[in-house]
Write a protein that holds these residues in place. Structure first.
Motif: not given
Lengths: 437, 437
Positions: A79-93
């Motif tokens: 998975v592209a790092p930017a997409l992992l970052d987006a997932l992690e932002l979503a998960a944290a929120r």
């Protein structure tokens, strides 16, 4: 698309047709699903493997049903790092919002000296169904799994079919991000059976959540009672209340974001401004020419879309309450003034810069919401779905003396003699001053 | 009655039989119930009156379906004052407990400047089914109606059949006491249909609760989705954890109070004290000789009763957790020490002077509780059953700039182009500094 004005004489009868259900084609699957459940219940892993080979064309042994940590890590690496970052932002929120909604236990002692209260206790284990192939939405993995983890559920098992062995790496990445503890490559009614009844490999869970096809929905219906289930989702819908302060194209895109899900999805604009209604309608048509999912979105808008002209915003909100939408956007200057008037909606999105699509992914509140006007009585997924309440009641001799006689009177009136005796025998002992009860 | 000791080699297999469901005879009523629902849906009050004449042998016109205030008052006048006092004590205590459990709304602004929260909103209308004849329990009227009223439900409609015109005055008195706003002399699947779909006389409600026979239960299943329903109750059960500090007869009466409900009810004693187990067993037999409901209670104890000898109280609670009882009594010296260990139980009763029967009537917590081991994932009736949650999300340009791009990335990854555009069009407008969105 229907266009109605509340000042039209036939408004009520035309509006009524918007309230009636959009029927999904009912597949007759009760019998084959019952057979699959029975097969898994009797033969466990053997059945799971045979059914996975039959339906997903995947040869698998019981030892290979679970994804290994290495397989999950390998998927994440794709998975592209930017997409992992987006997932992690979503998960944290999502985690932050669900943590904020955690309920408090209750305990107090009242005027007769009884101590009473209730405790919120997480389920031991939850099961998450995730569809395979194109219907696999990583965002839904987050939305279903994170509330369970926040609630305190220790075991969080996920089943996802891998037709022909194909898995969406983003789904595994989302599961990892959400704290899923077990992932199995099994789907359909057989996955629901395994999570409900257990096999040697997949231990049973207490509640099964997550979307699925007609087989999965019917399997959840059939195991209900043995385990808990979530509600069976119908087609999605949005109501957008807007004034002319927004770009018509932006509002059109909000309507189409719902329409692109499914031909049965329903998008409704409510506005007091007829010129703005015209502009949005034109913008919808223009966008429909270029959208990749124009076939689906176009059919949804044509068959189920609606534009309602209301006298004012108060009437607009009242219409929305009658529609009891899954999603409600308030795209107006002062959305906070309208929020207290909203009585029936799954989730509300306030302000021109806060469209539903933000909430679908990264807002924090859950995107699993009540469809088909069930917001009249149902709620979105939350930590409450992964907890249950135990009430408790405690009292000594004094409390029993004060309220026990009323219990005896009512038990006698209901003809339940042992109930009455269970209380009166204790009262008698107290009257005799017997040390034991 | 089964007697098992956890130190026995075959304990686990014998215990497993206690965990398996006590099947209620399934009546095949799906088809006749569907016909009744359809009849009421098509013909409204006319169908209601015809079906009431057929099933309850009561000739009635639409105007006479509702009890008048005078009829309710006349019924109250028939109830002994002491019994009315008992009802009112019970109602006041139930109301106080349910008021204490009312949830708080949530609202906060987070680090990216989004304001989010959830609002608890009462249903507009709830429907309460009350069985007629002998199964009419006034206490259940209180337990079902008061949480709805406390939750803020404005309309509380009750349906109760009056076979041959006979009504239990105490049921009407309880309804009055509980704040029921409408009472109709109609029962069975036709009552459920009227509350779900509405007729000229009975407006539709949003959720239907309350116990009923196989027809009522099936009707609730069939209208589910159109309106909310409560869970379908199975046979009742109690687990009593006790030491020798209680009078064996008192513990026997607690076990029999459950057994007298129904032949399928299950009463289980768990104790580390074998001599006390013997004494309770003898006391049960002695009481069974004199109880008025000895036929029912005796069959329940014989077929479903159990005495479990545990090593200690920790093990006793662990067994109770596996049984996930509807009711759990902790009849020991220090019940508070055991309460934190209880993970799966509908309601817990602490202390020798606080038997379940107190809680059945006048404790305060609800007596509508999860049966058939569903306390693993389900809860007793509460104000939460008569409310729903609406989440909300609000944010301006700054918040969108911070979290919008992640939403776009995830929407793109899921192939939902209009979702992505709905966010990116707003971000583009902000980048261009356009005054409108």
């Amino acid at each position: 698309m229907k266009r109605l004005d509340t000042r039209d004489a036939d408004f009520e009868s035309a509006f009524a047709s918007l309230l009636s259900g959009r029927e999904q084609g009912q597949q007759e699957v009760a019998r084959p699903v019952a057979d699959i459940l029975d097969h898994v219940r009797r033969e466990g892993d053997t059945a799971l493997c045979a059914l996975t080979e039959r339906f997903d064309r995947l040869a698998v042994t019981p030892e290979k049903l679970a994804f290994t940590a290495e397989e999950v890590e390998a998927a994440r690496a794709q998975v592209a790092p930017a997409l992992l970052d987006a997932l992690e932002l979503a998960a944290a929120r999502i985690e932050a919002f669900h943590r904020a909604q955690m309920p408090q236990d209750l305990r107090y002692t009242d005027d007769v000296g009884m101590t009473l209260g209730l405790r919120w206790i997480p389920l031991d284990a939850a099961g998450l169904y995730v569809p395979g192939g194109k219907a696999a939405y990583p965002s839904s993995v987050l939305m279903n799994a994170i509330p369970a983890r926040v609630a305190g559920v220790k075991r969080l098992a996920m089943c996802v079919p891998t037709p022909d062995g194909v898995i969406n790496p983003l789904v595994l990445a989302a599961a990892h991000c959400a704290g899923v503890t077990e992932i199995y490559r099994v789907g359909g009614a057989q996955a629901v059976a395994a999570m409900a009844y257990g096999t040697d490999t997949i231990r049973p869970v207490d509640r099964i959540v997550g979307p699925g096809n007609a087989y999965v929905a019917e399997a959840k219906r059939q195991v209900f009672g043995h385990v808990g289930i979530d509600s069976i989702a119908g087609p999605s819908d949005v109501v957008v209340i807007a004034d002319s302060g927004s770009d018509p194209r932006v509002i059109a895109l909000d309507l189409l974001a719902q329409a692109e899900h499914d031909e049965l999805a329903q998008s409704t604009l409510i506005t007091p401004d007829t010129a703005f209604a015209d502009a949005v309608t034109q913008a919808v048509e223009a966008e429909l020419n270029v959208l990749t999912r124009k076939a689906i979105a176009g059919a949804s808008w044509r068959d189920n879309g609606a534009v309602l002209i209301a006298r004012d915003f108060n009437e607009a909100v009242e219409l929305a309450n009658r529609l009891a939408p899954e999603h409600l956007e308030l795209m107006v200057d002062d959305p906070e003034a309208l929020l207290p008037l909203v009585r029936h909606a799954g989730a509300v999105f306030l302000g021109r810069f806060c469209p539903e699509a933000v909430g679908d992914y990264v807002g924090g509140p859950n995107h699993v919401l009540p469809t088909s006007r069930t917001a009249r009585f149902a709620s979105g997924l939350a930590v409450f779905d992964f907890m249950k309440r135990t009430t408790f009641l405690s009292g000594g001799p004094d409390a029993l003396r004060r309220i026990g006689p009323a219990a005896v009177a009512l038990a006698d009136a209901e003809g339940l003699e042992a109930h009455a005796l269970s209380v009166s025998a204790r009262l008698d002992a107290l009257a005799r001053n017997t040390p034991n009860t």
